[in-house]
Design an enzyme around this catalytic site. Structure first.
Site, mmCIF file in Angstrom:
data_model
loop_
_atom_site.group_PDB
_atom_site.id
_atom_site.type_symbol
_atom_site.label_atom_id
_atom_site.label_comp_id
_atom_site.label_asym_id
_atom_site.label_seq_id
_atom_site.Cartn_x
_atom_site.Cartn_y
_atom_site.Cartn_z
ATOM 1 N N THR A 1 -47.762 18.528 -41.006
ATOM 2 C CA THR A 1 -48.199 18.994 -42.316
ATOM 3 C C THR A 1 -49.713 18.865 -42.496
ATOM 4 O OG1 THR A 1 -46.117 18.024 -43.100
ATOM 5 C CG2 THR A 1 -47.617 18.931 -44.761
ATOM 6 N N HIS B 1 -43.115 19.289 -49.551
ATOM 7 C CA HIS B 1 -41.961 19.090 -48.672
ATOM 8 C C HIS B 1 -40.669 19.572 -49.340
ATOM 9 C CE1 HIS B 1 -44.485 16.981 -45.937
ATOM 10 N NE2 HIS B 1 -44.574 15.863 -46.628
ATOM 11 N N ARG C 1 -40.527 21.144 -36.839
ATOM 12 C CA ARG C 1 -40.673 20.262 -35.667
ATOM 13 C C ARG C 1 -39.292 19.711 -35.309
ATOM 14 N NH1 ARG C 1 -44.401 14.741 -35.600
ATOM 15 N NH2 ARG C 1 -44.724 14.608 -33.339
ATOM 16 N N GLY D 1 -49.481 12.403 -32.492
ATOM 17 C CA GLY D 1 -49.790 13.825 -32.446
ATOM 18 C C GLY D 1 -49.394 14.493 -31.151
#
Length: 345
Positions: free
Chosen positions: A72, A154, A176, A307
């Site tokens: 995000t 969200h 994801r 990440g």
């Protein structure tokens, strides 16, 4: 003219509610389940649902919609910079949470939490103002903002304004794979006091798989995004693809936002700005403001973590991974959604 909120909002079973409140100490009152999908949200939503649903989208809004921990913040910074002609100076000077407000964050700042934060920051006018800001409903904040607005949420699409994809604004949806999402969200739930999770990861996975944590159910959320991927006002991206080829994502987002293409040097500079090593050390995107007012717990992993694809392997035991895979396969039967798989070795 406001639209009647179309879903029932039901309090969670009290025994289950008490159990969850013991494990998630940030919420003090309890939780609700919304509509036929049973979207899981704090009880404060019950009184404010219609106001969120009836926010009036503007044609020049840009929304980033995700299930939590799906890239995000990364996507927000990418979108904001492309839409603002690569204004790095402003992006470093003004925190992302002020440039790109989080629509429903106030739902998770319980009134008792607000009182605690106000007491903790007594005497510091700037911090007290920030506590008041994060406690204000997002629909009030956004109604007062000048255009163009950048909005993070969200919420699933079905809880957002019903004309969102019809008024001309742009909606970026990022998905994801659930195992990476769960591990990242677990660490965030331990870090941020509005969640205040106290348990271990296997117990957290129980909540995740059973749709008993904020913004669940995961599959309903992602499939709603996937099913709208052909709408011309939506760009659906996979976090895995972004991670694998960020320059390609940069160009795809620029086209979607109808901005002029970036030349090679511009794309390279932006990719470097967004590189996880630099991103992790960028205070404007790292929720440093929330740490300064005491909303982040010390001793936990940072807001910006690894990440990378495949970080789920650090928390899942072989047995838990097999159980998760069975759950994933069962839910994949009902959709043609498939997550990209890359070698993470």
């Amino acid at each position: 003219m406001s639209t009647e909120f179309p879903y029932d909002v039901c309090d969670l079973d009290e025994d289950l509610n008490r159990q969850i409140l013991r494990d998630f100490t940030g919420e003090r009152t309890g939780f609700v389940q919304v509509g036929p999908e049973k979207w899981f949200l704090p009880r404060k939503y019950k009184a404010q649902a219609s106001n969120f649903y009836n926010l009036e989208p503007r044609p020049d809004d840009i929304w980033v919609v995700t299930y939590p921990r799906s890239g995000t913040t990364w996507s927000q910074e990418l979108v904001w910079l492309i839409a603002n002609d690569l204004d790095y100076e402003t992006s470093r000077r003004i925190p992302l949470m002020q440039r790109f407000p989080f629509f429903e964050f106030s739902l998770f700042v319980h009134d008792e939490m607000t009182a605690e934060l106000l007491k903790m920051n007594t005497g510091d006018a700037e911090k007290l103002d920030l506590v008041e800001q994060i406690s204000r409903p997002g629909y009030e904040v956004l109604n007062e903002m000048k255009s163009p607005r950048f909005i993070k949420t969200h919420f699933p699409l079905s809880l957002l304004p019903p004309n969102l994809l019809d008024v001309g604004c742009k909606v970026l949806y990022v998905a994801r794979n659930p195992k990476d999402v769960a591990v990242s969200f677990y660490h965030l739930n331990r870090l941020i006091r509005t969640q205040g999770y106290l348990g271990d990861f296997p117990h957290y996975w129980d909540y995740f798989q059973n749709n008993l944590h904020p913004w669940a159910p995961y599959w309903s959320h992602v499939i709603e995004g996937w099913d709208n991927r052909h709408n011309p006002n939506m760009l659906f991206l996979f976090y895995e693809d972004m991670n694998k080829n960020l320059p390609a994502t940069i160009n795809k987002v620029a086209r979607f936002l109808q901005r002029k293409p970036l030349d090679d040097q511009q794309a390279s500079t932006l990719a470097n700005h967004l590189d996880i090593k630099n991103f992790r050390n960028n205070p404007a995107v790292n929720f440093d403001l929330l740490r300064n007012i005491g909303l982040l717990n010390e001793g936990e992993e940072n807001f910006i973590r690894k990440g990378k694809n495949g970080s789920w392997k650090e928390e899942f035991t072989p047995e838990l991974s097999k159980r998760a895979d069975r759950w994933i396969q069962e839910n994949m039967k009902h959709t043609d959604l498939r997550f990209p798989v890359y070698n993470t070795a």
